[in-house]
Scaffold this active site. Sequence first.
Site, PDB file in Angstrom:
ATOM      1  N   GLU A 168      35.966  32.358  43.839  1.00  0.00           N
ATOM      2  CA  GLU A 168      34.968  31.376  44.295  1.00  0.00           C
ATOM      3  C   GLU A 168      35.480  29.945  44.372  1.00  0.00           C
ATOM      4  O   GLU A 168      35.014  29.074  43.614  1.00  0.00           O
ATOM      5  CB  GLU A 168      33.727  31.416  43.395  1.00  0.00           C
ATOM      6  CG  GLU A 168      32.959  32.712  43.486  1.00  0.00           C
ATOM      7  CD  GLU A 168      31.574  32.624  42.857  1.00  0.00           C
ATOM      8  OE1 GLU A 168      31.181  31.533  42.391  1.00  0.00           O
ATOM      9  OE2 GLU A 168      30.880  33.654  42.842  1.00  0.00           O
ATOM     10  N   GLU A 369      31.498  40.722  42.746  1.00  0.00           N
ATOM     11  CA  GLU A 369      30.511  40.348  41.717  1.00  0.00           C
ATOM     12  C   GLU A 369      29.111  40.463  42.294  1.00  0.00           C
ATOM     13  O   GLU A 369      28.895  40.215  43.471  1.00  0.00           O
ATOM     14  CB  GLU A 369      30.659  38.885  41.269  1.00  0.00           C
ATOM     15  CG  GLU A 369      31.780  38.622  40.326  1.00  0.00           C
ATOM     16  CD  GLU A 369      31.823  37.155  39.860  1.00  0.00           C
ATOM     17  OE1 GLU A 369      30.770  36.499  39.820  1.00  0.00           O
ATOM     18  OE2 GLU A 369      32.932  36.689  39.554  1.00  0.00           O
TER      19      GLU A 369
END
Length: 464
Positions: A168, A369
């Site tokens: 991320e 995720e």
Amino acid sequence: MDPEALAAKLPPGFLLGVSTSAYQIEGGAEERGPAGWDRFAADPGVILDGSNALVAADHYHRMPEDVALMKNLGVDAYRFSISWPRVQPGGQGPASEKGLAFYDRLLDELLAAGIRPMATLFHWDTPLEIDDAGGWTNRDTAYRFADYVRLVGEAFGDRVADWVTVNEPATLALEGYTLDVHSPGTALWVAGARAAHHLLLGHGLAVRALREVPVTGRIGISNAHSPVFPATRSWRDRFAARNFDILSNRVFADPVLLGKRPPGLVGLLVRLAALPRWGDTKIMAEPVDFYGVQYYFPSRVAAGPPKLTHGTHDGHSKAMLTLPLRLEPWPEYPVTGFGWPASPDLLPVLLGQFADRYGDRMPPIIFTEGGASYPDRPQPDGTVDDQHRIEYLAGHLRAASTPVPGVEVEGYFVWSFLDNFEWAAGYTQKFGLISVDRETQERRPKASYDWYRDVLSARPAPGS
Ligand code: BGC
């Protein structure tokens, strides 16, 4: 949803796993180099409950017990991250034998348990010394990162099945450099733009380093993605939503998947502020074998500055109040502990956008995720009956495994295996399938762990 019914809907070979990150669970801080996050968290008032991650879930000392719990769960794969300051304290020089030895043992345990290892090389735990030299605003950090990646690739290149370069980058660039919610805690959009650029450059250099080693596993990146919708049909809200979509989704995906800067004025500004050099785009666009998507919630965007009640997805800061746009609530959806709307029905919208935007340049997707936090409270007997989490996971697993034309989805990793240090929220938000007692470190599988185990075991045996 009934585990058997869900298992029956999963395509054959759909990979199911759990995900964690080093800084959030390992602890063992005295046995690694310092991380920028150690200093950030030590600043009073920065972490919601005043906690830190020096001990966290003590996974560093309890790893075999944790892998045994994973084996009992029956997952196909485990996504963990490797701590840069543990493997290369100070962020330069040779690898620490002791640091590597921990991941060597972890890989041995996983392979012996029949669990496929997916290793993330950077999940935000920048060595403190690198942060002192400007962190990801400094171009040199991308090259330092690639050096560290080469050390890890040389050590484990024959045993890791899937590599994730960077976790991320959007969250780090936005929350860490632009909004002062995460470490290193700056609030400068120019710093955010530079960090975004160097994180993507670091990603591309890491792909090259791993291929040069060469490693046997597949290589990808994990990006946070959220489908963006304007709060109203007004041109101001639509304009704000378009810019937010570019900032949070396209700044990070377009250079990797298309080798192009993102569209519009925002894309141009972010790019110019980063002081790019000739050839950077080519490095960022090194082909990847898979693309990691982390979808937690959709974004409804309105023009105008946030009010105190509007945080980003995991915190608040003064810097946020100066933004020209804000995230609006979704009254039609139930919310998680973080106040995030639980909306699996919008996951296919995100997949459709990948198909439209990236077409045949889109590699297979893995949801690296996805999960939900709730303020779980154990019953007097210590059990946690987390039905909301089960509902969240059932909806998202079902949506992620339902085919959408133009994209291939290979699997889904639940965030998270254990309750952990949830960054600025400390230990107040719990994402785990397993609760961890803060005093005793005792692990207790929650109802969601039993439910996931039932889904995993109800799948037909391969080839049947
Ligand atoms: C991050 C995790 C984090 C999770 C829940 C993701 O943005 O990769 O580290 O714990 O979201 O907030």
